[in-house]
Each structure stands twice: as C-alpha cells, then as structure tokens.
Motif scaffolding. Structure first.
Motif, PDB file in Angstrom:
ATOM      1  N   SER A 164      11.454  18.422  44.570  1.00  0.00           N
ATOM      2  CA  SER A 164      11.989  18.429  43.201  1.00  0.00           C
ATOM      3  C   SER A 164      11.232  19.427  42.350  1.00  0.00           C
ATOM      4  O   SER A 164      11.200  19.311  41.118  1.00  0.00           O
ATOM      5  CB  SER A 164      11.871  17.022  42.595  1.00  0.00           C
ATOM      6  OG  SER A 164      12.557  16.084  43.374  1.00  0.00           O
ATOM      7  N   THR A 192      16.806  20.101  39.624  1.00  0.00           N
ATOM      8  CA  THR A 192      15.765  19.073  39.702  1.00  0.00           C
ATOM      9  C   THR A 192      14.606  19.554  38.835  1.00  0.00           C
ATOM     10  O   THR A 192      14.587  19.346  37.650  1.00  0.00           O
ATOM     11  CB  THR A 192      15.358  18.822  41.165  1.00  0.00           C
ATOM     12  OG1 THR A 192      14.910  20.049  41.767  1.00  0.00           O
ATOM     13  CG2 THR A 192      16.537  18.304  41.958  1.00  0.00           C
ATOM     14  N   HIS A 245      14.992  15.229  37.432  1.00  0.00           N
ATOM     15  CA  HIS A 245      15.713  14.865  38.645  1.00  0.00           C
ATOM     16  C   HIS A 245      16.178  13.417  38.589  1.00  0.00           C
ATOM     17  O   HIS A 245      17.316  13.096  38.940  1.00  0.00           O
ATOM     18  CB  HIS A 245      14.829  15.088  39.872  1.00  0.00           C
ATOM     19  CG  HIS A 245      15.562  14.995  41.173  1.00  0.00           C
ATOM     20  ND1 HIS A 245      14.983  15.319  42.379  1.00  0.00           N
ATOM     21  CD2 HIS A 245      16.829  14.620  41.480  1.00  0.00           C
ATOM     22  CE1 HIS A 245      15.861  15.154  43.365  1.00  0.00           C
ATOM     23  NE2 HIS A 245      16.986  14.727  42.836  1.00  0.00           N
ATOM     24  N   ASN A 251      24.081  14.013  39.183  1.00  0.00           N
ATOM     25  CA  ASN A 251      23.673  14.017  40.587  1.00  0.00           C
ATOM     26  C   ASN A 251      23.489  15.467  41.001  1.00  0.00           C
ATOM     27  O   ASN A 251      24.377  16.074  41.592  1.00  0.00           O
ATOM     28  CB  ASN A 251      24.748  13.336  41.445  1.00  0.00           C
ATOM     29  CG  ASN A 251      24.395  13.308  42.926  1.00  0.00           C
ATOM     30  OD1 ASN A 251      23.267  13.612  43.321  1.00  0.00           O
ATOM     31  ND2 ASN A 251      25.372  12.941  43.743  1.00  0.00           N
ATOM     32  N   GLU A 253      22.029  17.035  43.309  1.00  0.00           N
ATOM     33  CA  GLU A 253      22.126  17.402  44.719  1.00  0.00           C
ATOM     34  C   GLU A 253      23.565  17.702  45.139  1.00  0.00           C
ATOM     35  O   GLU A 253      23.802  18.507  46.039  1.00  0.00           O
ATOM     36  CB  GLU A 253      21.547  16.288  45.592  1.00  0.00           C
ATOM     37  CG  GLU A 253      21.437  16.660  47.053  1.00  0.00           C
ATOM     38  CD  GLU A 253      20.757  15.596  47.887  1.00  0.00           C
ATOM     39  OE1 GLU A 253      20.809  15.698  49.130  1.00  0.00           O
ATOM     40  OE2 GLU A 253      20.173  14.660  47.303  1.00  0.00           O
ATOM     41  N   ASN A 302      14.142  20.462  50.731  1.00  0.00           N
ATOM     42  CA  ASN A 302      15.317  20.389  49.859  1.00  0.00           C
ATOM     43  C   ASN A 302      15.914  21.769  49.611  1.00  0.00           C
ATOM     44  O   ASN A 302      17.137  21.922  49.510  1.00  0.00           O
ATOM     45  CB  ASN A 302      14.951  19.750  48.514  1.00  0.00           C
ATOM     46  CG  ASN A 302      14.840  18.246  48.607  1.00  0.00           C
ATOM     47  OD1 ASN A 302      15.059  17.651  49.661  1.00  0.00           O
ATOM     48  ND2 ASN A 302      14.493  17.613  47.507  1.00  0.00           N
ATOM     49  N   LEU A 355      18.638   8.276  51.304  1.00  0.00           N
ATOM     50  CA  LEU A 355      18.261   7.060  50.589  1.00  0.00           C
ATOM     51  C   LEU A 355      18.194   5.875  51.536  1.00  0.00           C
ATOM     52  O   LEU A 355      17.356   4.978  51.357  1.00  0.00           O
ATOM     53  CB  LEU A 355      19.242   6.782  49.454  1.00  0.00           C
ATOM     54  CG  LEU A 355      18.788   5.716  48.447  1.00  0.00           C
ATOM     55  CD1 LEU A 355      17.514   6.160  47.741  1.00  0.00           C
ATOM     56  CD2 LEU A 355      19.878   5.402  47.438  1.00  0.00           C
ATOM     57  N   ILE A 445      10.683   9.041  46.434  1.00  0.00           N
ATOM     58  CA  ILE A 445      12.024   9.512  46.769  1.00  0.00           C
ATOM     59  C   ILE A 445      13.036   8.400  46.523  1.00  0.00           C
ATOM     60  O   ILE A 445      14.117   8.634  45.958  1.00  0.00           O
ATOM     61  CB  ILE A 445      12.080   9.982  48.236  1.00  0.00           C
ATOM     62  CG1 ILE A 445      11.237  11.254  48.418  1.00  0.00           C
ATOM     63  CG2 ILE A 445      13.518  10.241  48.669  1.00  0.00           C
ATOM     64  CD1 ILE A 445      11.104  11.692  49.860  1.00  0.00           C
ATOM     65  N   TYR A 449      15.911   9.336  43.803  1.00  0.00           N
ATOM     66  CA  TYR A 449      17.236   9.634  44.335  1.00  0.00           C
ATOM     67  C   TYR A 449      18.237   8.520  44.071  1.00  0.00           C
ATOM     68  O   TYR A 449      19.425   8.779  43.885  1.00  0.00           O
ATOM     69  CB  TYR A 449      17.142   9.956  45.825  1.00  0.00           C
ATOM     70  CG  TYR A 449      16.584  11.330  46.098  1.00  0.00           C
ATOM     71  CD1 TYR A 449      17.415  12.372  46.475  1.00  0.00           C
ATOM     72  CD2 TYR A 449      15.230  11.594  45.952  1.00  0.00           C
ATOM     73  CE1 TYR A 449      16.903  13.641  46.723  1.00  0.00           C
ATOM     74  CE2 TYR A 449      14.708  12.861  46.195  1.00  0.00           C
ATOM     75  CZ  TYR A 449      15.552  13.879  46.577  1.00  0.00           C
ATOM     76  OH  TYR A 449      15.044  15.131  46.802  1.00  0.00           O
ATOM     77  N   TYR A 453      21.582   9.718  42.413  1.00  0.00           N
ATOM     78  CA  TYR A 453      22.866   9.509  43.078  1.00  0.00           C
ATOM     79  C   TYR A 453      23.807   8.660  42.226  1.00  0.00           C
ATOM     80  O   TYR A 453      25.020   8.880  42.213  1.00  0.00           O
ATOM     81  CB  TYR A 453      22.658   8.831  44.437  1.00  0.00           C
ATOM     82  CG  TYR A 453      22.017   9.695  45.488  1.00  0.00           C
ATOM     83  CD1 TYR A 453      22.186  11.076  45.499  1.00  0.00           C
ATOM     84  CD2 TYR A 453      21.232   9.137  46.495  1.00  0.00           C
ATOM     85  CE1 TYR A 453      21.599  11.870  46.470  1.00  0.00           C
ATOM     86  CE2 TYR A 453      20.642   9.920  47.473  1.00  0.00           C
ATOM     87  CZ  TYR A 453      20.826  11.288  47.452  1.00  0.00           C
ATOM     88  OH  TYR A 453      20.247  12.078  48.418  1.00  0.00           O
TER      89      TYR A 453
END
Length: 708
Positions: A164, A192, A245, A251, A253, A302, A355, A445, A449, A453
């Motif tokens: 991140s 992020t 992030h 989201n 990602e 990432n 996740l 994480i 995340y 998400y």
C-alpha cells in the motif's frame, strides 16, 4: 534542483490551439500531444543533476541507501518536500531490497551495479494527481526521465507501488532497473498510498507529503465526513487516524490495472511535452507513441499484480510485455484446474482470495507459531511473538472448537495442519510465517482489505477496529506532531506503521492496541481474536464458530466485501504477450497455491498455445527480501530480487532481440548456510535456457505440475 509548474487542464490544449491558429489537420498523419483529461490540478516538475540529488537515490547514493542511519529533517515538525522525498526513497528502497553486506547488494544488484560510482541518476521528475472517481482520494502518478533517455529509441517501464506504499514504493525494483536502462519510468500509488487523515485536526498530506488542514487544498486523502460528523466521531473515538487504502470508501484494487494504464498515458504525455516534434505554433506532435515505444509492465507484489491486471485490460496495445515478481493476483477460480507438486497430493482448492487466506493466517498463525515442528527454528519467532499470547490464542481457539488437542503443543500442531492442509499453505512457508505474524502482516492486510473491498469508511469501524497511536499499555494516545509530519516518508500505507497501530475498540477493558488486546469471549490477551474472527467471517460470509451463514448487518457487510473481491479477480488473459512471473516458494504473504501457480494454469488454459507466459519458482526465496539481512533468514533464504532483475533482462532480450524466454522451471537457489558467507554465483544459479526435465514446470491435462 529547479522547480517549475506546468499548467494543465482539459481546456488547456483547445485554448492554445485557438491562440496559435494551429489545427490537427495542419499536421497530416500526426496527432498533437494532448493533456490527459484525468489530470487534477498541476503537474509538479523537478530536475536533478545527478550530483547533489538524483532520481534513484535522492542524493544518498548506494552507500547512503545501505547506511543504517536514516536521513533526518532539519526541523522535525516542518520537513521540506525535498527532505520528505529523500526519506521516502530511503525507506521504500530498504523495505524491498536487502542492503546488508554479503546479501548481494553491491555485487548482484544495487544502484552501483552496472552504473557509475554511487549510482546517482540525473534526470527529470513529474508528479501529478489523477481523477479516479473519488474526490476524497485521487491517485498519484509520477514520471521519471533519466538524462540518458533516447527519444529515438524510447522505452517505458511501469512501476506501480508494492503493498500500500506511496508513489515511490517501487523505486528500488522496477524504478532502478528502468532508469538504468535509460527508460522513462511511470509510477502510481494505485489509489492506495500513504495518505493519512487526522480526524482531530483535519490534517492530510499534499502530493509532496507536506501537511495541510485546508479543506480546499488537493491532498492524497481526506475522510468524507462533514464537520458535524467528524466532531461526533471524535467525541466517541478521539485521536483516530484514517488511511487512504482502508478508508477511502472505494475499492482501489478493482481499478489497479486502469491506474497503471493511466500512468502509461501520463508518461506518453510528459515524454512528448519534452521530446515531441514542435509544430511551429508552440505545440508538440505525439512523436513518441505506443507504436514506436517499448513498454514493459512491471513491479513486485501488489505492484506486480497491478501490472498484470493492466496487461489483461490493455485494449489499446500500450503494453508490449510483462515482468513481475511475487504478484498479488487473485485468479478467477477454475475447479477444472489442479496443482500438484512432485508426487504430493492434488490441490483443487486453490485460488482463494487474498482476504480468505489472509484472515485464516490472522486467526490460526499465532497458535501455529508454537507448534513443536517450527517454534524453535522459525527466525525471530521468540523475538517478535509473545509466547503467552501465542498460548492464549491456542487456548481460545480450542475453547471455540476451532483447533483440537489436549495440550498446547497438540493445539498448535493442529493450527499448523489447518493452514497447510485445509488452506493449501506450502510447508516451505512455515518457518517464515511466524515473523510475519509478529509484525502484524496478516492482521493489517485483513483489516485494510476488508474495509477496501466493502467500500467502508472510517466511521464504520468494521469489526470494531480503528487506527491510532497507542502507548506502552496499548491505550490510545494522540499521534505526535513529529510522527505525523514524517508519515509520508515513514509509513507503508497499511497500519501498523510509523507509529499508527490497529486499535480494537471493543476489547475487554476498552480500546486497546490490537496486538495487546484481550477478547471479551475469552478474557485472554489473545491478539484481539474476536476481531480477527469477525474479519474471517466477513471474508467468507460464514460464521467461523457455527459454520452457518451470517445474518443481519454482518451479512450485508460480507455481501459488499464479496462483490469487491469479485471485482478484483484476474482473468488470466494476457493477450499472448511475452510475460514472466518469478515467485519464491517460501512466500508467506501471498501463498503460491492461490496466486502465481493457479494464475499460470489459468493463463495456459485461457490462451493455450498462444500463451507467452513463463513461470519461474525459486527455491529458498520468500516475499520480503529485506528480512534476509537478519540472522536466521540470511542463512536460509536468497534474494528473489536477483531473479526479478533477471526476469526483466530476459524480457528485454525477448522484446528487443527476439530471444526466446526460457521454459517455465523451478530454480534451485542454494542457501548460504551457517555463518551466512557472502553470496556467490554458486548460490544464485541463473534461470536455465534449457532446464533439465526434472526442473520444468508444465501444464498438462489442466494440471499445473511443479517439481519438488
């Protein structure tokens, strides 16, 4: 160093054309260089002479990056942008590369290898925000152009940040390699980044890392709370900090690939502003373009996953090839594909989401740390992990029926079995994982995340978790002014980091640093296991204690998270581009049976004979090379970074000379052994042009076959 500002904006080109009377049709067959309409505000420009300051080392040189003494600020409360940049480059470089004596730095890799003197690289740097559809969290992009860039043979390398991290997060990986090659390097923080927001003061980071509390100033991230909402939150949860992030409410990602593609487009814009043919009317023709420029999508972790997604989504032919290391890819699950290592069991339950397996590690690894098979051999296990906390986690898990065994040893052994057998975590990762639990890798994480998400905001406090500085007892305290001033340079973007910790607001006895927290259900200091089990349930949609579907608010949250995970899945379709993935078999952050291995299989199934992907799995290598500087690691593990560089070199030869990429294979790197003598070529065998049959990685009958 010189600084100037370029005026940009979607209307800028039209105004300039009207003033000059120049029209696109006046230049037959050529397009004018146009400002990308996704840019926000100003493009910030700096030139570095390569003597007092530079693109790669911020003037520190190879020896400065290797020094254990970090650069300091003249005024700890008011660091200059140049000081913030220098410290950011120092920290980001050392986070990914082992700079210790004997570990390969200065002999196999480093600024000075293949360069001159201390490895300083002169050139120009351009920094900007781009609009990603979230006013509170713009994406940062940057272009570095070394002075030896050749506009007649242009090349470009993408360098999205690892983890991140902020925009300098790939400076020591894709950045260094690309700059040495004379390529423009295009960076992005992928949405992020290190952007923090102080809920008490409203302070946030500008693009250069300096702080501002002015709500009208463009910053990296600002929590989406009005004054009344922020006041109410502060009254209930004082001294909290939000991070980009985790708390942007989006989201990021899901759009990592698009952010990388946008950084490439920004790169072409900047290159043509510098080198494009002039029209005679003050405009530039886009003479450097995708047709004549070699573009390599790259980076690690990432950042590697982001470049893979960019190649999958590249509909304009911007990218020529891909070379990534240990990529965070979440392949679309395909039950028809299986994985088998040697004569071991067939793995069909692969391709779990990040996740999913990370929350499993967060729940079970603390107990597994004390399994007799690994507890005494795992480096830094006793240093980074409190034995009593590990035992409490085992006791709490056993009381909940999540592990079995009459003794702590039996319970810990069962926790390790669950990770290896039920979650397909490779045994080679077992000795590395305890140190990662000790520095809260899986825990950080899991929290960040899950929030990202599901698109949750700071005020949602998912699973009762928030972020703040804490004192020695774990109680929340204000972040010091000096800590906050340095966050841009010291933070990795995913707390715990740089003085900001995860806080379990619902811990027994009140809000406490998660690492020190006691759970209400157990009454034990068990690393806030209740919060980690909550995250585990949201990752799967199932209550981990009852194995039944969640209901109510938790079900809604899990549904939002599931939709976010679906949006980040990789298709495996690289369009037949030549591509290389290198991964260490002992990777304890991104387990290979859920990332690189199934991605290789999915790509081969999707592209068939047209696939240009090669997969190199390196023995005795793991995810965080920086750990190799320490005893226990230095004897056992080799720098994956060395093989990442080789992957880039192999791809370069493929794209420039047509040299075929070596077949997919296991690379048998040899540990340094007792006393960790300096690395030699004997430790680091090259990827073989013609690997022995027993070393080849194959895809046959829908099975990824990996040699032992």
């Amino acid at each position: 160093m010189t600084i100037r500002t370029l005026l940009i904006g979607p209307a800028g080109l039209a105004v300039a054309l009207s003033l000059t009377g120049c029209k696109l049709e006046d230049i037959p067959g050529k397009a004018l260089n146009q400002t990308p309409d996704f840019l926000i505000g100003e493009v910030h420009y700096r030139a570095y002479d390569g003597v007092t300051n530079d693109l790669l080392t911020a003037g520190l040189g190879a020896s400065g990056l290797a020094s254990a003494t970090a650069p300091t600020f003249a005024d700890s409360l008011n660091p200059s942008p140049a000081e913030l940049r220098r410290l950011a480059i120092y920290n980001n470089y050392r986070a990914l590369v082992d700079t210790s004596p004997g570990g390969g730095y200065g002999s196999f890799f480093g600024p000075q290898v293949g360069g001159e003197g201390e490895g300083l690289i002169a050139g120009e740097e351009f920094l900007a925000f781009i609009d990603a559809g979230n006013d509170q969290a713009p994406v940062t992009v940057m272009v570095q152009i070394p002075h030896h860039f050749d506009p007649d043979q242009p090349c470009m390398v993408t360098a999205p940040s690892s983890g991140s991290r902020g925009v300098y997060g790939a400076i020591g990986t894709a950045g260094e390699w690309g700059l040495k090659k004379g390529c423009a390097v295009v960076y992005t923080d992928k949405g992020t980044g290190t952007g923090s927001f102080n809920l008490e003061t409203g302070a946030a980071q500008r693009i250069d890392g300096s702080l501002s509390s002015d709500p009208e100033v463009d910053v990296q991230f600002r929590a989406n709370l009005d004054e009344a909402g922020r006041a109410a939150f502060n009254a209930a949860y004082p001294n909290r900090v939000a991070f980009k992030h985790a708390h942007s409410g989006s989201n990021p990602e899901a759009d990592w690939g698009q952010h990388v593609l946008a950084s490439i487009e920004f790169g072409f814009y900047v290159l043509n502003e510098q080198f494009g043919q002039q029209t005679g009317h003050g405009q530039r023709v886009m003479t450097i373009n995708p047709d004549n420029t070699l573009v390599i999508a790259s980076s690690v972790s990432n950042g590697g996953g982001a470049s893979v997604r960019a190649a999958e989504q590249d509909e304009r032919g911007l990218i020529d090839g891909v070379a990534v290391s240990e990529p965070n890819v979440n392949p679309l699950p395909d039950s028809a594909i299986t994985i088998r290592q040697g004569n071991g069991g067939v793995i069909s339950a692969h391709s779990r989401s990040l996740l999913d397996y990370t929350t499993a590690l967060a729940v079970y690894q603390g107990c597994a740390n004390r399994a007799p098979a690994i507890r005494d051999d795992a480096p830094f296990n006793a240093v980074l992990n409190d034995v009593s906390v590990n035992e409490n986690i085992c006791t709490a898990l056993a009381a909940k029926g999540l592990v079995t065994g009459a003794t702590l040893d039996e319970q810990a052994t069962d926790a390790l079995r669950i990770l290896n057998e039920e979650f397909a975590v490779q045994p080679e990762q077992n000795l590395v994982a305890p140190s990662h639990f000790g520095v809260s890798v899986a825990q950080s994480i899991a929290m960040t995340y899950a929030n990202a998400y599901g698109g949750f905001a700071v005020e949602d406090r998912l699973c009762g978790l928030s972020l703040a500085a804490t004192d020695g007892s774990g109680a929340v305290m204000p972040l010091t002014d000096a800590q906050e001033a340095a966050l841009f340079s010291a933070s990795n973007g995913i707390p715990p980091t740089a003085g900001v910790n995860q806080v379990y607001d619902e811990a027994s006895g009140g809000a406490t640093n998660l690492k020190q927290a006691s759970s209400n259900s157990s009454g034990l200091a068990d690393f806030g296991l209740d919060a980690l089990l909550c995250l585990r349930g949201l990752a799967t949609g199932v209550d981990p204690l009852t194995d039944t579907a969640l209901s109510g608010t938790a079900a809604d949250q899990a549904s939002a998270i599931a939709a976010g995970i679906a949006a980040i899945r990789s298709s495996g379709d690289l369009g037949g581009r030549p591509a290389v993935i290198v991964t260490g078999r002992a990777d304890a952050i991104l387990p290979i049976n859920h990332t690189s291995r199934p991605y290789f299989g999915l790509n081969r199934k999707v592209e068939g004979a047209d696939s240009g992907l090669r997969y190199y799995e390196v023995l005795n290598a793991h995810h965080l090379d920086a750990f190799n500087a320490f005893p226990g690691f230095n004897e056992r593990y080799l720098p994956l970074h060395h093989y990442y560089i080789q992957a880039l070199d192999l791809l370069w030869a493929r794209l420039n000379d047509g040299t075929e990429l070596p077949p997919s294979q296991v690379v048998r790197a040899v540990p340094r052994g007792a006393g960790a003598p300096a690395l030699s070529e004997a430790n680091l065998p090259l990827v073989a042009e013609e690997p022995a049959p027993e070393d080849r990685i194959l895809f046959s009958d829908n099975q990824v076959r990996i040699p032992d």
